[in-house]
Write an enzyme that holds these catalytic residues in place. Structure first.
Site, PDB file in Angstrom:
ATOM      1  N   ASN A 298     -19.277   5.488  -1.990  1.00 48.93           N
ATOM      2  CA  ASN A 298     -19.597   6.116  -0.706  1.00 48.93           C
ATOM      3  C   ASN A 298     -21.048   6.581  -0.601  1.00 48.93           C
ATOM      4  O   ASN A 298     -21.600   6.635   0.496  1.00 48.93           O
ATOM      5  CB  ASN A 298     -18.645   7.295  -0.435  1.00 48.93           C
ATOM      6  CG  ASN A 298     -18.411   8.165  -1.644  1.00 48.93           C
ATOM      7  OD1 ASN A 298     -18.121   7.665  -2.731  1.00 48.93           O
ATOM      8  ND2 ASN A 298     -18.526   9.460  -1.482  1.00 48.93           N
TER       9      ASN A 298
ATOM     10  N   GLN B 239     -14.451   2.717   1.376  1.00 46.19           N
ATOM     11  CA  GLN B 239     -15.801   2.334   1.819  1.00 46.19           C
ATOM     12  C   GLN B 239     -15.981   0.820   1.894  1.00 46.19           C
ATOM     13  O   GLN B 239     -17.070   0.347   2.233  1.00 46.19           O
ATOM     14  CB  GLN B 239     -16.862   2.940   0.892  1.00 46.19           C
ATOM     15  CG  GLN B 239     -16.899   4.458   0.919  1.00 46.19           C
ATOM     16  CD  GLN B 239     -17.420   5.024   2.242  1.00 46.19           C
ATOM     17  OE1 GLN B 239     -18.063   4.324   3.038  1.00 46.19           O
ATOM     18  NE2 GLN B 239     -17.142   6.293   2.509  1.00 46.19           N
TER      19      GLN B 239
ATOM     20  N   SER C 134      -8.500   4.433   4.899  1.00 47.34           N
ATOM     21  CA  SER C 134      -8.522   5.565   5.824  1.00 47.34           C
ATOM     22  C   SER C 134      -9.134   5.124   7.147  1.00 47.34           C
ATOM     23  O   SER C 134     -10.254   4.607   7.183  1.00 47.34           O
ATOM     24  CB  SER C 134      -9.381   6.672   5.196  1.00 47.34           C
ATOM     25  OG  SER C 134      -9.410   7.788   6.046  1.00 47.34           O
TER      26      SER C 134
ATOM     27  N   THR D  61       7.545  12.926  10.493  1.00 47.25           N
ATOM     28  CA  THR D  61       7.633  12.118  11.719  1.00 47.25           C
ATOM     29  C   THR D  61       6.388  11.254  11.874  1.00 47.25           C
ATOM     30  O   THR D  61       5.262  11.739  11.682  1.00 47.25           O
ATOM     31  CB  THR D  61       7.801  13.047  12.939  1.00 47.25           C
ATOM     32  OG1 THR D  61       8.988  13.813  12.727  1.00 47.25           O
ATOM     33  CG2 THR D  61       7.919  12.265  14.229  1.00 47.25           C
TER      34      THR D  61
ATOM     35  N   CYS E 148     -17.995  15.709   1.948  1.00 51.04           N
ATOM     36  CA  CYS E 148     -17.059  16.610   1.266  1.00 51.04           C
ATOM     37  C   CYS E 148     -17.799  17.599   0.379  1.00 51.04           C
ATOM     38  O   CYS E 148     -17.280  18.643   0.036  1.00 51.04           O
ATOM     39  CB  CYS E 148     -16.087  15.818   0.411  1.00 51.04           C
ATOM     40  SG  CYS E 148     -15.257  14.601   1.386  1.00 51.04           S
TER      41      CYS E 148
HETATM   42  N1  PLP Z   1     -12.456   8.000  -0.821  1.00 49.63           N
HETATM   43  C1  PLP Z   1     -13.714   7.679  -0.474  1.00 49.63           C
HETATM   44  C2  PLP Z   1     -14.456   6.631  -1.249  1.00 49.63           C
HETATM   45  C3  PLP Z   1     -14.331   8.313   0.609  1.00 49.63           C
HETATM   46  O1  PLP Z   1     -15.578   7.979   0.947  1.00 49.63           O
HETATM   47  C4  PLP Z   1     -13.613   9.293   1.314  1.00 49.63           C
HETATM   48  C5  PLP Z   1     -14.242  10.037   2.435  1.00 49.63           C
HETATM   49  O2  PLP Z   1     -15.420  10.371   2.381  1.00 49.63           O
HETATM   50  C6  PLP Z   1     -12.300   9.582   0.919  1.00 49.63           C
HETATM   51  C7  PLP Z   1     -11.759   8.919  -0.153  1.00 49.63           C
HETATM   52  C8  PLP Z   1     -11.471  10.618   1.628  1.00 49.63           C
HETATM   53  O3  PLP Z   1     -11.052  10.116   2.873  1.00 49.63           O
HETATM   54  P1  PLP Z   1     -10.167  10.987   3.876  1.00 49.63           P
HETATM   55  O4  PLP Z   1     -11.108  11.797   4.676  1.00 49.63           O
HETATM   56  O5  PLP Z   1      -9.439   9.990   4.712  1.00 49.63           O
HETATM   57  O6  PLP Z   1      -9.241  11.798   3.056  1.00 49.63           O
END
Ligand code: PLP
Length: 393
Positions: free
Chosen positions: A154, A182, A202, A240, A327
C-alpha cells in the site's frame, strides 16, 4: 482546483456504482433471507453481484466468496480462523510466515496471536521495498502452517512475487493467503493463474462503497466462523446482508477488472509524468523500481522536508496526498516502510505518497507538478535541516 492523489487510502465511488446501488436504499430494501416478496426480489441482484466477483477474480464457482465488512475483517477471519482450526488443535504446526510490511490488519492480528503461542516470522523487505521468494522460502520451517503475503504494498506499490510464493506454498503443503487490497483494480488478479487458498479484498479501494469487503476461500479450505449468529452466507458469516453495498461491490469489481488495461496505460503514463517531474527535483528518493510497482503509486522522500509540512502545503493548494498509510497517519509517526527498507529516521519522516486513480486527469497532474515543485522550493528555503544536510553532504 481540487486534486485527489490518495487513492491507496480510499477511492471515490464510480458514478455507475452509485446509480446501481440507489434502488436498494429505496424500494428494494428487503432482507434477502425473508421468504416474502421483498426478500425474494433482491436476491437476483445479490447473485449477479457475487457472479461479478467470481468473474473478476476468474475464480471457479465451486469456490467461496464470503462477504465481510472490510478487508480488516477478512484478514482477521483468515488469521484467527487458521488459529482456531489448525494451531489450537496442533501446536506442532504453529508457525506463520508473513512480511514485515503488511498492513496493520495483518501485523497487529499476528502480534495478538503471538500472545496465544503462535510463532510468526516477519520477513524483511530489501532496500527497494521488494520481497524475494527465497527470503520467504528460507523462513519456512517444519512447523509452518500458513504464508500470508500481500499482492502489492500500500505504501510503495511494490508488487510482491505472488505466483512464485504460491508455488512454494503448494510444493511444501502450506496454506497461502494474500491481502490483495492494493492489487484489485490496478493489476490483473487471476486466480486460475495464481493458486491462493485465501484472498482479501475491499470495495472502497476500487471505487466501491466503504464498509464492505470480501474473502475468497478456495474449495475445501473453509475456515471457522468469526461472527456467529444467523444463517447468512450459508452459516459462514452471520449478520444481515448489506444488499446495497454488496451490489455496489459487485459492479465496482467488474469495472475494476475491466479497467486494468486503462490503469496500465493511461494511469501509468500520468504517474510516470508526475514521477519524472518529481525525480528532477534535487535530493529526492523515489522508492522501488518503477516497473515493479502498481501503475498508480509513487512513494518519494524529500530530503530536508517533513512529510507533514509538504502535505499541508499541497492541501492548501487543494491537493490531497499522504505521508503513508491512512491507518497510521493520525499518529504522525515515521513512515514504517521507510524504516523497514532501512532508510534512516530522517528519511522516514520525509516520505510522501501520491496515488492516482483511473479518474485522475492530465490537467490535475500538470497542476500537481507545478504546486509540488514550488512547495519543495518554499519549504527547503525555510528548512534549517536541509541547509545542514546540504553542507554536510
Ligand atoms: N490491507 C491493505 C493492503 C490496505 O491497504 C488496507 C487499507 O488501507 C487494508 C488492508 C484495510 O482495508 P479496510 O479499510 O477495508 O479494512
Amino acid at each position: 482546483m481540487r486534486v485527489y492523489l490518495d487513492n491507496n487510502a480510499t477511492t471515490k465511488i464510480d458514478p455507475l456504482v452509485k446509480v446501481k446501488m440507489q434502488p436498494f436504499f429505496e424500494d428494494l430494501y428487503g432482507n434477502p433471507n425473508s421468504l416474502h416478496q421483498y426478500g425474494i426480489e433482491v436476491r437476483p441482484a445479490l447473485n449477479e453481484a457475487l457472479g461479478s466477483m467470481y468473474d473478476a477474480l476468474n475464480a471457479p464457482d465451486e469456490d467461496d466468496i464470503i462477504i465481510t465488512s472490510c478487508a480488516t475483517e477478512s484478514n482477521n477471519a483468515v488469521l484467527k480462523g487458521i488459529f482456531f482450526k489448525y494451531i489450537l488443535n496442533n501446536p506442532e504446526k504453529n508457525h506463520i510466515v508473513t512480511t514485515a510490511v503488511e498492513h496493520p490488519a495483518i501485523l497487529d492480528t499476528l502480534l495478538f496471536l503471538q500472545e496465544y503461542g503462535v510463532d510468526v516470522t516477519f520477513v524483511d523487505v530489501d532496500e527497494d521495498g521488494g520481497i524475494s521468494p527465497e527470503a520467504i522460502k528460507n523462513a519456512i520451517t517444519d512447523k509452518t502452517i500458513l504464508i500470508s503475503m500481500m499482492w502489492a504494498n500500500n505504501e510503495t506499490g511494490m508488487i510482491f512475487p505472488i505466483k512464485e510464493v504460491s508455488e512454494i506454498a503448494k510444493e511444501k503443503g502450506i496454506l497461502f493467503h494474500s491481502d490483495a487490497v492494493q492489487a484489485i483494480g490496478k493489476l490483473k488478479v487471476d486466480l486460475s493463474d495464481v493458486d491462493v487458498d485465501y484472498l482479501t479484498f475491499s470495495a472502497h479501494k476500487f471505487h466501491g462503497p466503504k464498509g464492505i469487503g470480501g474473502l475468497y476461500v478456495k474449495k475445501g479450505k473453509s475456515l471457522p466462523n468469526l461472527l456467529h449468529g444467523g444463517e447468512q452466507m450459508g452459516g459462514k458469516r452471520a449478520g444481515t446482508l448489506n444488499v446495497a453495498y454488496i451490489v455496489g461491490m459487485g459492479l465496482a469489481m467488474k469495472q475494476a477488472a475491466n479497467h486494468v488495461e486503462v490503469m496500465d496505460t493511461k494511469v501509468r503514463a500520468l504517474r510516470d509524468k508526475l514521477e519524472d517531474a518529481i525525480a528532477k527535483i534535487p535530493d529526492t528518493i523515489i522508492v522501488g523500481e518503477r516497473a515493479k510497482r502498481t501503475p498508480n503509486t509513487i512513494l518519494v522522500s524529500l530530503r530536508g522536508i517533513e512529510g507533514e509540512s509538504m502535505l499541508w502545503d499541497l492541501n492548501r493548494a487543494g491537493i490531497a496526498a499522504s505521508t503513508g498509510s491512512a491507518c497510521a497517519s493520525e499518529s504522525l509517526e515515521a513512515n514504517p516502510i521507510m524504516t523497514a527498507i532501512g532508510k534512516g529516521p530522517e528519511l522516514a519522516h520525509t516520505a510522501m505518497r501520491l496515488s492516482l486513480s483511473r479518474f485522475t486527469t492530465e490537467d490535475e497532474i500538470d497542476y500537481t507538478i507545478e504546486v509540488f515543485t514550488k512547495a519543495v522550493e518554499r519549504l527547503r528555503s525555510i528548512s534549517s535541516s536541509y541547509a545542514y544536510t546540504n553542507i554536510a553532504s
